[in-house]
Design an enzyme around this catalytic site. Structure first.
Site, PDB file in Angstrom:
ATOM      1  N   ARG A  99      -2.018   4.227  -4.409  1.00  0.00           N
ATOM      2  CA  ARG A  99      -2.600   2.883  -4.504  1.00  0.00           C
ATOM      3  C   ARG A  99      -3.058   2.560  -5.927  1.00  0.00           C
ATOM      4  O   ARG A  99      -3.161   1.388  -6.290  1.00  0.00           O
ATOM      5  CB  ARG A  99      -3.708   2.679  -3.510  1.00  0.00           C
ATOM      6  N   CYS A 123      -6.032   2.912   3.016  1.00  0.00           N
ATOM      7  CA  CYS A 123      -5.890   4.372   2.979  1.00  0.00           C
ATOM      8  C   CYS A 123      -6.936   4.935   3.933  1.00  0.00           C
ATOM      9  O   CYS A 123      -7.671   4.194   4.578  1.00  0.00           O
ATOM     10  CB  CYS A 123      -6.050   4.894   1.558  1.00  0.00           C
ATOM     11  N   PRO A 129      -9.154  -3.649  -0.122  1.00  0.00           N
ATOM     12  CA  PRO A 129      -8.433  -4.851  -0.562  1.00  0.00           C
ATOM     13  C   PRO A 129      -8.355  -4.924  -2.085  1.00  0.00           C
ATOM     14  O   PRO A 129      -9.006  -4.147  -2.798  1.00  0.00           O
ATOM     15  CB  PRO A 129      -9.304  -5.974  -0.006  1.00  0.00           C
ATOM     16  N   ASP A 131      -8.580  -8.176  -3.526  1.00  0.00           N
ATOM     17  CA  ASP A 131      -8.916  -9.582  -3.783  1.00  0.00           C
ATOM     18  C   ASP A 131      -9.660  -9.769  -5.099  1.00  0.00           C
ATOM     19  O   ASP A 131      -9.434 -10.746  -5.816  1.00  0.00           O
ATOM     20  CB  ASP A 131      -9.722 -10.149  -2.619  1.00  0.00           C
ATOM     21  N   LEU A 132     -10.501  -8.818  -5.465  1.00  0.00           N
ATOM     22  CA  LEU A 132     -11.274  -8.986  -6.715  1.00  0.00           C
ATOM     23  C   LEU A 132     -10.372  -8.829  -7.940  1.00  0.00           C
ATOM     24  O   LEU A 132     -10.570  -9.480  -8.959  1.00  0.00           O
ATOM     25  CB  LEU A 132     -12.419  -7.973  -6.755  1.00  0.00           C
ATOM     26  N   ASP A 313     -17.586   9.360  -4.576  1.00  0.00           N
ATOM     27  CA  ASP A 313     -16.580  10.436  -4.629  1.00  0.00           C
ATOM     28  C   ASP A 313     -17.194  11.814  -4.524  1.00  0.00           C
ATOM     29  O   ASP A 313     -16.474  12.798  -4.409  1.00  0.00           O
ATOM     30  CB  ASP A 313     -15.766  10.350  -5.932  1.00  0.00           C
ATOM     31  N   ARG A 405      -3.747  15.975  -5.116  1.00  0.00           N
ATOM     32  CA  ARG A 405      -3.818  14.675  -5.795  1.00  0.00           C
ATOM     33  C   ARG A 405      -4.958  14.659  -6.812  1.00  0.00           C
ATOM     34  O   ARG A 405      -4.932  13.898  -7.768  1.00  0.00           O
ATOM     35  CB  ARG A 405      -4.076  13.562  -4.779  1.00  0.00           C
TER      36      ARG A 405
HETATM   37  C1  EPZ Z   1     -11.958   3.816  -7.758  1.00  0.00           C
HETATM   38  O1  EPZ Z   1     -11.301   3.217  -6.661  1.00  0.00           O
HETATM   39  C2  EPZ Z   1     -11.649   5.293  -7.682  1.00  0.00           C
HETATM   40  N1  EPZ Z   1     -10.202   5.501  -7.791  1.00  0.00           N
HETATM   41  C3  EPZ Z   1     -12.143   5.855  -6.350  1.00  0.00           C
HETATM   42  O2  EPZ Z   1     -11.906   7.253  -6.348  1.00  0.00           O
HETATM   43  C4  EPZ Z   1     -13.650   5.615  -6.255  1.00  0.00           C
HETATM   44  O3  EPZ Z   1     -14.105   6.052  -4.994  1.00  0.00           O
HETATM   45  C5  EPZ Z   1     -13.952   4.116  -6.426  1.00  0.00           C
HETATM   46  O4  EPZ Z   1     -13.386   3.636  -7.666  1.00  0.00           O
HETATM   47  C6  EPZ Z   1     -15.441   3.833  -6.442  1.00  0.00           C
HETATM   48  O5  EPZ Z   1     -16.047   4.550  -7.493  1.00  0.00           O
HETATM   49  C7  EPZ Z   1      -9.625   5.450  -9.020  1.00  0.00           C
HETATM   50  O6  EPZ Z   1     -10.284   5.237 -10.022  1.00  0.00           O
HETATM   51  C8  EPZ Z   1      -8.148   5.695  -9.072  1.00  0.00           C
HETATM   52  P1  EPZ Z   1     -13.528  -0.037  -6.162  1.00  0.00           P
HETATM   53  P2  EPZ Z   1     -11.224   1.600  -6.552  1.00  0.00           P
HETATM   54  O7  EPZ Z   1     -12.639  -1.177  -6.494  1.00  0.00           O
HETATM   55  O8  EPZ Z   1     -11.132   1.020  -7.907  1.00  0.00           O
HETATM   56  C9  EPZ Z   1     -14.215  -3.004  -2.544  1.00  0.00           C
HETATM   57  C10 EPZ Z   1     -11.223   9.327  -5.483  1.00  0.00           C
HETATM   58  O9  EPZ Z   1     -11.590   9.984  -4.509  1.00  0.00           O
HETATM   59  N2  EPZ Z   1     -13.179  -3.832  -3.187  1.00  0.00           N
HETATM   60  O10 EPZ Z   1     -14.639   0.308  -7.111  1.00  0.00           O
HETATM   61  O11 EPZ Z   1     -10.185   1.272  -5.565  1.00  0.00           O
HETATM   62  C11 EPZ Z   1     -13.650  -1.697  -2.010  1.00  0.00           C
HETATM   63  O12 EPZ Z   1     -13.105  -1.882  -0.721  1.00  0.00           O
HETATM   64  C12 EPZ Z   1     -11.032   7.825  -5.360  1.00  0.00           C
HETATM   65  O13 EPZ Z   1     -11.006   9.805  -6.625  1.00  0.00           O
HETATM   66  C13 EPZ Z   1     -12.935  -5.101  -2.689  1.00  0.00           C
HETATM   67  O14 EPZ Z   1     -13.553  -5.539  -1.728  1.00  0.00           O
HETATM   68  O15 EPZ Z   1     -12.656   1.283  -5.938  1.00  0.00           O
HETATM   69  C14 EPZ Z   1     -14.863  -0.800  -2.003  1.00  0.00           C
HETATM   70  O16 EPZ Z   1     -15.610  -1.060  -0.839  1.00  0.00           O
HETATM   71  C15 EPZ Z   1     -11.298   7.330  -3.945  1.00  0.00           C
HETATM   72  N3  EPZ Z   1     -11.987  -5.860  -3.285  1.00  0.00           N
HETATM   73  C16 EPZ Z   1     -15.656  -1.280  -3.228  1.00  0.00           C
HETATM   74  O17 EPZ Z   1     -15.155  -2.584  -3.542  1.00  0.00           O
HETATM   75  C17 EPZ Z   1     -11.274  -5.420  -4.383  1.00  0.00           C
HETATM   76  O18 EPZ Z   1     -10.437  -6.180  -4.908  1.00  0.00           O
HETATM   77  C18 EPZ Z   1     -15.480  -0.394  -4.454  1.00  0.00           C
HETATM   78  O19 EPZ Z   1     -14.102  -0.256  -4.684  1.00  0.00           O
HETATM   79  C19 EPZ Z   1     -11.548  -4.126  -4.872  1.00  0.00           C
HETATM   80  C20 EPZ Z   1     -12.501  -3.355  -4.260  1.00  0.00           C
END
Ligand code: EPZ
Length: 427
Positions: A99, A123, A129, A131-132, A313, A405
């Site tokens: 992703r 996942c 999502p 959307d942001l 994490d 991974r």
């Molecule tokens: C990054 O994921 C990390 N992955 C994740 O690590 C980590 O858990 C996460 O940041 C939070 O720190 C990578 O950097 C590759 P987010 P990301 O956007 O960017 C919601 C691991 O185990 N959200 O900060 O996908 C989302 O659903 C992985 O190494 C929206 O609603 O996380 C979540 O509830 C897992 N809309 C929250 O925001 C969006 O467009 C934080 O997600 C984007 C996110």
């Protein structure tokens, strides 16, 4: 599919190198799209996700060469050359496996004026999502279309103008995509409530090394003054603070100790404070951290939060450790809606954990017993390994590809700490 066999009950002791950060590498790699000059990244961890991203970059016509690392080395050096981009499409068959591929959207848009990326599925830990990501790129002037499971972003013919966006929720990936789009915009961009994770700082530092103009690095308000072009750079990926915290939990649950070479105290303060509250001794030493235990583990009440709070994490790994605390702990997972996949498996090993919505109550138990368990997602898998190291008897963790991974040469590092582990293929 590989599995790992762990003979638990041994007190771990040793020193291990901390690898380059997966979650930094995955946002530094797509920066190669932002210049037609070579980008060399050092200290890249050998991980399945990095291999996957390299393949995706090749898909765009980017040449990648690996150099400077012997088989026994941890980490690799990769040079990426995006002299010519032959495709601006990230296809479903690649994106569905990883992703983080969505992180090519911003830089591809900035370089080519348009980008098409398959929508990432959800996942194991939630629907996650994007959307942001899309709202931020629209705020910078992109036109966004969704069709047939793909998202297409298009910049005006005059180039992406830049703009202002205030994130309603802190999002690491959306902040990264917005930053990589804004650096080549024709104007200024302001991002409010941007993520402040160290991996964002690493990305900003690379972009600045490539010639970008970014203010507020390390804060939640980032101002980017677009420049007309970026040049190549050589950059070392930051150490993986989550990997380091994971091995700290592994040493602590066995009543042992570990020196984490390369770990950065200032990027791990929340984890250090949480471990210290649980009775773990964490000290800064030359070139890293030393983790030891001296007496029983204490229960905690802790919630995950965006940086500088306690990292989501690290939640599963801490939960495994707290299974052996003297008392009941309360964990609240505020970031993802389904990040307790490790709980049923830990309970099968004799843990006593109850979950209700985003809250888990971890009742400390005298002992854990080895069992055959199933990995479901990256950090859940590591929590099973941590529990297995302290459990009586043998633990078999199936579906090791989840671990591969995010943890470079896991069994070698555990063996350096004196663990009795073996990877076996096929089941
Ligand atoms: C990054 O994921 C990390 N992955 C994740 O690590 C980590 O858990 C996460 O940041 C939070 O720190 C990578 O950097 C590759 P987010 P990301 O956007 O960017 C919601 C691991 O185990 N959200 O900060 O996908 C989302 O659903 C992985 O190494 C929206 O609603 O996380 C979540 O509830 C897992 N809309 C929250 O925001 C969006 O467009 C934080 O997600 C984007 C996110």
């Amino acid at each position: 599919m590989d599995k790992i066999l762990i003979e638990g009950g041994k007190r771990l002791s040793g020193a291990i190198p901390v690898s380059g950060a997966k979650n930094s590498a995955l946002t530094l790699l797509p920066c190669a799209l932002l210049t037609d000059e070579p980008l060399t990244l050092r200290n890249l961890p050998r991980l399945a996700d990095i291999d996957g991203f390299q393949h995706l970059m090749n898909q765009f016509g980017i040449s990648t060469t690996i150099a400077g690392s012997r088989p026994e080395d941890f980490g690799r050096v990769m040079t990426l050359e995006a002299t010519r981009i032959t495709s601006s499409v990230a296809p479903y068959e690649l994106v569905r496996k990883m992703r983080a591929s969505i992180l090519v959207l911003g830089p591809m848009l900035a370089r080519m004026g348009e980008a098409t990326v398959s929508l990432p599925g959800g996942c194991a830990i939630g629907n996650r999502p994007i959307d942001l990501h899309l709202k931020a790129l629209e705020a910078l002037g992109a036109h966004i279309e969704l069709a047939a499971g793909y998202v297409r972003a298009i910049a005006p013919d005059s180039g992406l103008p830049g703009g202002r966006y205030s994130f309603p929720v802190v999002s690491v990936g959306a902040t990264e995509n917005a930053l990589m789009a804004a650096v080549l915009a024709t104007g200024k961009s302001t991002l409010h409530n941007a993520a402040r994770e160290p991996e964002i700082v690493d990305l900003c530092n690379l972009l600045v090394a490539m010639g970008a103009n970014i203010e507020g690095i390390g804060t939640s308000e980032l101002v980017v003054h677009g420049v007309s072009r970026l040049h190549g750079a050589t950059y070392k990926v930051m150490p993986d603070r989550i990997e380091a915290g994971s091995y700290a939990c592994a040493a602590a649950i066995t009543g042992g100790e570990v020196t984490l070479m390369g770990a950065r105290f200032d990027e791990m303060e929340a984890t250090v404070q949480v471990l210290r509250s649980a009775g773990v001794i964490v000290e800064q030493v030359a070139g890293g951290l030393h983790v030891a235990t001296d007496g029983p583990l204490r229960p905690l009440t802790i919630s995950t939060a965006p940086y500088p709070g306690f990292a989501t994490d690290m939640q599963a790994q801490l939960m495994a450790l707290l299974c052996k605390a003297q008392g009941s702990s309360v964990l609240t997972e505020t970031i993802f809606e389904n990040r307790y996949m490790h709980v049923p498996e830990l309970n099968r090993m004799g843990a006593h954990i109850e979950t209700s919505g985003r809250t888990a109550i971890v009742h400390g138990v005298e002992k854990l017993t080895g069992a055959e368990v199933m990995a479901t997602d990256l950090r859940a898998s590591m929590s099973l390994v941590i529990a297995g190291l302290a459990a009586e008897g043998q633990t078999q963790v199936h579906r090791l590809y989840h671990l591969d991974r995010g943890y470079e040469r896991l069994e070698e590092k555990l063996a350096l700490m004196g663990a009795q582990v073996e990877r076996v293929g096929g089941d």
